[in-house]
Design a protein around this motif. Structure first.
Motif, PDB file in Angstrom:
ATOM      1  N   SER A   1       0.840  -1.199   0.000  1.00 16.54           N
ATOM      2  CA  SER A   1       0.000   0.000   0.000  1.00 16.54           C
ATOM      3  C   SER A   1       0.877   1.252   0.000  1.00 16.54           C
ATOM      4  CB  SER A   1      -0.902  -0.017   1.243  1.00 16.54           C
ATOM      5  OG  SER A   1      -1.678   1.143   1.265  1.00 16.54           O
ATOM      6  N   ARG A   2       0.643   2.134  -0.954  1.00 12.08           N
ATOM      7  CA  ARG A   2       1.409   3.382  -1.061  1.00 12.08           C
ATOM      8  C   ARG A   2       0.459   4.555  -0.867  1.00 12.08           C
ATOM      9  NH1 ARG A   2       6.375   2.871  -3.360  1.00 12.08           N
ATOM     10  NH2 ARG A   2       6.679   4.704  -2.018  1.00 12.08           N
ATOM     11  N   TYR A   3       0.843   5.477  -0.024  1.00 16.48           N
ATOM     12  CA  TYR A   3      -0.042   6.627   0.229  1.00 16.48           C
ATOM     13  C   TYR A   3       0.744   7.760   0.856  1.00 16.48           C
ATOM     14  CZ  TYR A   3      -3.949   9.334   2.167  1.00 16.48           C
ATOM     15  OH  TYR A   3      -4.834  10.338   2.492  1.00 16.48           O
ATOM     16  N   ASN A   4       0.640   8.910   0.233  1.00 16.95           N
ATOM     17  CA  ASN A   4       1.189  10.129   0.815  1.00 16.95           C
ATOM     18  C   ASN A   4       0.025  11.110   0.937  1.00 16.95           C
ATOM     19  OD1 ASN A   4       2.306  12.543   1.467  1.00 16.95           O
ATOM     20  ND2 ASN A   4       3.957  12.432  -0.046  1.00 16.95           N
ATOM     21  N   PRO A   5      -0.471  11.338   2.162  1.00 18.00           N
ATOM     22  CA  PRO A   5      -1.669  12.180   2.300  1.00 18.00           C
ATOM     23  C   PRO A   5      -1.496  13.585   1.739  1.00 18.00           C
ATOM     24  CG  PRO A   5      -0.753  11.589   4.459  1.00 18.00           C
ATOM     25  CD  PRO A   5       0.041  10.848   3.441  1.00 18.00           C
ATOM     26  N   GLU A   6      -0.251  14.023   1.563  1.00 24.42           N
ATOM     27  CA  GLU A   6      -0.039  15.386   1.028  1.00 24.42           C
ATOM     28  C   GLU A   6      -0.268  15.446  -0.479  1.00 24.42           C
ATOM     29  OE1 GLU A   6       3.765  16.762   2.278  1.00 24.42           O
ATOM     30  OE2 GLU A   6       3.201  16.694   4.392  1.00 24.42           O
ATOM     31  N   THR A   7      -0.164  14.301  -1.158  1.00 25.73           N
ATOM     32  CA  THR A   7      -0.299  14.336  -2.623  1.00 25.73           C
ATOM     33  C   THR A   7      -1.361  13.373  -3.165  1.00 25.73           C
ATOM     34  OG1 THR A   7       1.493  12.737  -2.737  1.00 25.73           O
ATOM     35  CG2 THR A   7       2.091  15.053  -3.045  1.00 25.73           C
ATOM     36  N   ASP A   8      -1.735  12.353  -2.403  1.00 27.66           N
ATOM     37  CA  ASP A   8      -2.664  11.331  -2.907  1.00 27.66           C
ATOM     38  C   ASP A   8      -4.039  11.476  -2.249  1.00 27.66           C
ATOM     39  OD1 ASP A   8      -0.403  10.344  -4.187  1.00 27.66           O
ATOM     40  OD2 ASP A   8       0.048   8.968  -2.534  1.00 27.66           O
ATOM     41  N   THR A   9      -5.059  11.059  -2.981  1.00 29.40           N
ATOM     42  CA  THR A   9      -6.405  11.118  -2.398  1.00 29.40           C
ATOM     43  C   THR A   9      -6.737   9.832  -1.628  1.00 29.40           C
ATOM     44  OG1 THR A   9      -7.264  10.350  -4.498  1.00 29.40           O
ATOM     45  CG2 THR A   9      -7.379  12.727  -4.082  1.00 29.40           C
TER      46      THR A   9
ATOM     47  N   ASN B   1      -7.564   2.236  11.519  1.00 30.24           N
ATOM     48  CA  ASN B   1      -7.949   3.084  12.661  1.00 30.24           C
ATOM     49  C   ASN B   1      -6.877   4.095  13.079  1.00 30.24           C
ATOM     50  OD1 ASN B   1     -10.352   1.728  12.730  1.00 30.24           O
ATOM     51  ND2 ASN B   1      -9.809   0.416  14.444  1.00 30.24           N
ATOM     52  N   PHE B   2      -5.901   4.350  12.210  1.00 29.49           N
ATOM     53  CA  PHE B   2      -4.892   5.373  12.483  1.00 29.49           C
ATOM     54  C   PHE B   2      -4.750   6.248  11.235  1.00 29.49           C
ATOM     55  CE2 PHE B   2      -3.385   1.885  15.215  1.00 29.49           C
ATOM     56  CZ  PHE B   2      -3.170   2.554  16.409  1.00 29.49           C
ATOM     57  N   PRO B   3      -4.441   7.531  11.399  1.00 31.61           N
ATOM     58  CA  PRO B   3      -4.096   8.329  10.226  1.00 31.61           C
ATOM     59  C   PRO B   3      -2.770   7.810   9.644  1.00 31.61           C
ATOM     60  CG  PRO B   3      -4.397   9.716  12.203  1.00 31.61           C
ATOM     61  CD  PRO B   3      -4.400   8.286  12.658  1.00 31.61           C
ATOM     62  N   VAL B   4      -2.710   7.722   8.307  1.00 30.20           N
ATOM     63  CA  VAL B   4      -1.469   7.267   7.667  1.00 30.20           C
ATOM     64  C   VAL B   4      -0.561   8.472   7.444  1.00 30.20           C
ATOM     65  CG1 VAL B   4      -0.463   6.192   5.615  1.00 30.20           C
ATOM     66  CG2 VAL B   4      -2.603   5.308   6.569  1.00 30.20           C
ATOM     67  N   ILE B   5       0.686   8.346   7.894  1.00 25.39           N
ATOM     68  CA  ILE B   5       1.673   9.408   7.653  1.00 25.39           C
ATOM     69  C   ILE B   5       2.267   9.220   6.256  1.00 25.39           C
ATOM     70  CG2 ILE B   5       3.901  10.349   8.384  1.00 25.39           C
ATOM     71  CD1 ILE B   5       3.139   9.529  11.255  1.00 25.39           C
ATOM     72  N   LYS B   6       2.667   8.000   5.952  1.00 25.75           N
ATOM     73  CA  LYS B   6       3.132   7.665   4.605  1.00 25.75           C
ATOM     74  C   LYS B   6       3.203   6.141   4.472  1.00 25.75           C
ATOM     75  CE  LYS B   6       6.419   9.061   1.068  1.00 25.75           C
ATOM     76  NZ  LYS B   6       7.138   7.877   0.649  1.00 25.75           N
ATOM     77  N   ASP B   7       2.682   5.628   3.387  1.00 23.03           N
ATOM     78  CA  ASP B   7       2.720   4.192   3.066  1.00 23.03           C
ATOM     79  C   ASP B   7       2.272   3.321   4.254  1.00 23.03           C
ATOM     80  OD1 ASP B   7       3.616   5.050   0.633  1.00 23.03           O
ATOM     81  OD2 ASP B   7       5.711   4.593   1.013  1.00 23.03           O
ATOM     82  N   LEU B   8       3.233   2.676   4.938  1.00 24.05           N
ATOM     83  CA  LEU B   8       2.887   1.752   6.020  1.00 24.05           C
ATOM     84  C   LEU B   8       3.106   2.367   7.401  1.00 24.05           C
ATOM     85  CD1 LEU B   8       4.627  -1.395   4.464  1.00 24.05           C
ATOM     86  CD2 LEU B   8       2.244  -0.689   4.221  1.00 24.05           C
ATOM     87  N   VAL B   9       3.447   3.631   7.422  1.00 20.52           N
ATOM     88  CA  VAL B   9       3.722   4.318   8.696  1.00 20.52           C
ATOM     89  C   VAL B   9       2.474   5.069   9.138  1.00 20.52           C
ATOM     90  CG1 VAL B   9       5.098   6.101   9.830  1.00 20.52           C
ATOM     91  CG2 VAL B   9       6.166   4.544   8.187  1.00 20.52           C
ATOM     92  N   VAL B  10       2.017   4.740  10.349  1.00 21.40           N
ATOM     93  CA  VAL B  10       0.816   5.418  10.857  1.00 21.40           C
ATOM     94  C   VAL B  10       1.165   6.322  12.031  1.00 21.40           C
ATOM     95  CG1 VAL B  10      -0.758   3.597  10.103  1.00 21.40           C
ATOM     96  CG2 VAL B  10       0.235   3.486  12.409  1.00 21.40           C
ATOM     97  N   ASP B  11       0.248   7.247  12.302  1.00 23.01           N
ATOM     98  CA  ASP B  11       0.403   8.166  13.431  1.00 23.01           C
ATOM     99  C   ASP B  11      -0.262   7.539  14.654  1.00 23.01           C
ATOM    100  OD1 ASP B  11       0.547  10.196  15.208  1.00 23.01           O
ATOM    101  OD2 ASP B  11      -0.621  11.644  14.031  1.00 23.01           O
ATOM    102  N   LEU B  12       0.530   7.123  15.629  1.00 21.03           N
ATOM    103  CA  LEU B  12       0.001   6.457  16.827  1.00 21.03           C
ATOM    104  C   LEU B  12      -0.534   7.446  17.861  1.00 21.03           C
ATOM    105  CD1 LEU B  12       2.856   3.834  17.342  1.00 21.03           C
ATOM    106  CD2 LEU B  12       0.610   3.374  16.387  1.00 21.03           C
ATOM    107  N   GLN B  13      -0.357   8.741  17.616  1.00 17.00           N
ATOM    108  CA  GLN B  13      -0.678   9.738  18.645  1.00 17.00           C
ATOM    109  C   GLN B  13      -2.135   9.677  19.134  1.00 17.00           C
ATOM    110  OE1 GLN B  13       1.872  11.464  20.011  1.00 17.00           O
ATOM    111  NE2 GLN B  13       0.352  11.908  21.590  1.00 17.00           N
ATOM    112  N   PRO B  14      -3.131   9.500  18.230  1.00 20.18           N
ATOM    113  CA  PRO B  14      -4.512   9.435  18.742  1.00 20.18           C
ATOM    114  C   PRO B  14      -4.696   8.304  19.753  1.00 20.18           C
ATOM    115  CG  PRO B  14      -4.505   9.704  16.361  1.00 20.18           C
ATOM    116  CD  PRO B  14      -3.087   9.453  16.765  1.00 20.18           C
ATOM    117  N   MET B  15      -4.023   7.180  19.536  1.00 20.67           N
ATOM    118  CA  MET B  15      -4.102   6.059  20.480  1.00 20.67           C
ATOM    119  C   MET B  15      -3.444   6.448  21.811  1.00 20.67           C
ATOM    120  SD  MET B  15      -2.370   2.314  20.066  1.00 20.67           S
ATOM    121  CE  MET B  15      -0.670   2.879  20.221  1.00 20.67           C
TER     122      MET B  15
END
Ligand code: FES
Length: 231
Positions: free
Chosen positions: A9-17, A96-110
């Motif tokens: 899975s590839r995803y950059n929230p700054e450039t991808d929908t 259930n986490f915001p994705v920072i990039k690809d497979l890296v998620v933001d654990l802060q909400p947890m």
């Protein structure tokens, strides 16, 4: 050498929908390779921009938690021999986490919701020892040692259907930490902690948690059942 198709899975929230699966064909593997080995091979030999976390490579740090064939697991200890290799291997970010990039998620909400149960020792201030706490060996039970293994990796949080429906629901890890502290002879909150869980609605959601914890913690029998018996 065997080969397999790997989808990442590839995803950059700054450039991808939305996330998209990048497909790598005919990736050579050995049965003893871990999914982390496969990711490192892809990064070194095919696409250096693939982003993921790892550190210890031995299921201690919890940083390699991700979804492997739609199941949340630690990539460093998930071996190819344990997977169905007749189908492509698909690797995605935890849910259930915001994705920072690809497979890296933001654990802060947890982490933010975990704070609501005071996941630290609250000692009786009148009995704080001058030096270190001395704990009798018999007080260090098997359950306490098991719960102490929780790495806050986010796998049980990712699998929570209650959190999928409402991101404000408090992480299941709050239950694990509460149960652990109730078994810790240094903690003084004890039954107050169960009241706190009930007020936060955590006991209500606990029946929905059926995750396979990579550290072997059974959320039902090791955590929620004993807490409900206290409640
Ligand atoms: S790299 Fe530390 S748990 Fe997998």
């Amino acid at each position: 050498m065997k080969t397999i198709q790997v989808n990442v899975s590839r995803y950059n929230p700054e450039t991808d929908t939305a996330p998209v699966l990048q497909c790598f064909n005919d990736i050579a593997y050995d049965d003893n390779d871990s999914v982390l080995d496969i990711l490192l091979k892809l990064k070194e030999e095919y696409d250096s921009s693939i982003t993921f976390r790892y550190s210890c490579k031995c299921t201690i740090c919890g940083s390699c938690a991700m979804r492997i064939n739609d199941e949340a697991r630690h990539a460093c200890v998930t071996k190819m021999r344990d997977l169905d290799t007749t189908a492509p291997l698909t690797i995605e970010a935890l849910k259930n986490f915001p994705v920072i990039k690809d497979l890296v998620v933001d654990l802060q909400p947890m982490i933010d919701t975990l704070r609501s149960v005071s996941p630290w020792i609250v000692a009786d201030q009148k009995n704080v020892p001058e030096k270190e706490y001395l704990i009798k060996p018999e007080a260090i039970t098997d359950t306490l040692q098991l719960l102490d293994k929780c790495t806050i990796c986010g796998i049980c949080h990712s699998d929570s259907s209650a959190i999928a429906e409402d991101a404000r629901v408090i992480t299941p890890i709050a239950m694990v930490k509460t149960r652990k502290l109730m078994l810790d002879p240094r903690d003084n909150l004890r039954e107050e902690r169960v009241k706190q869980l009930a007020e936060l609605g955590l006991l209500k959601h606990s029946d929905e948690w059926n995750t396979t914890c990579p550290k072997g913690i059974d959320l039902a029998s090791d955590v929620t059942l004993p807490l409900k018996q206290h409640g």
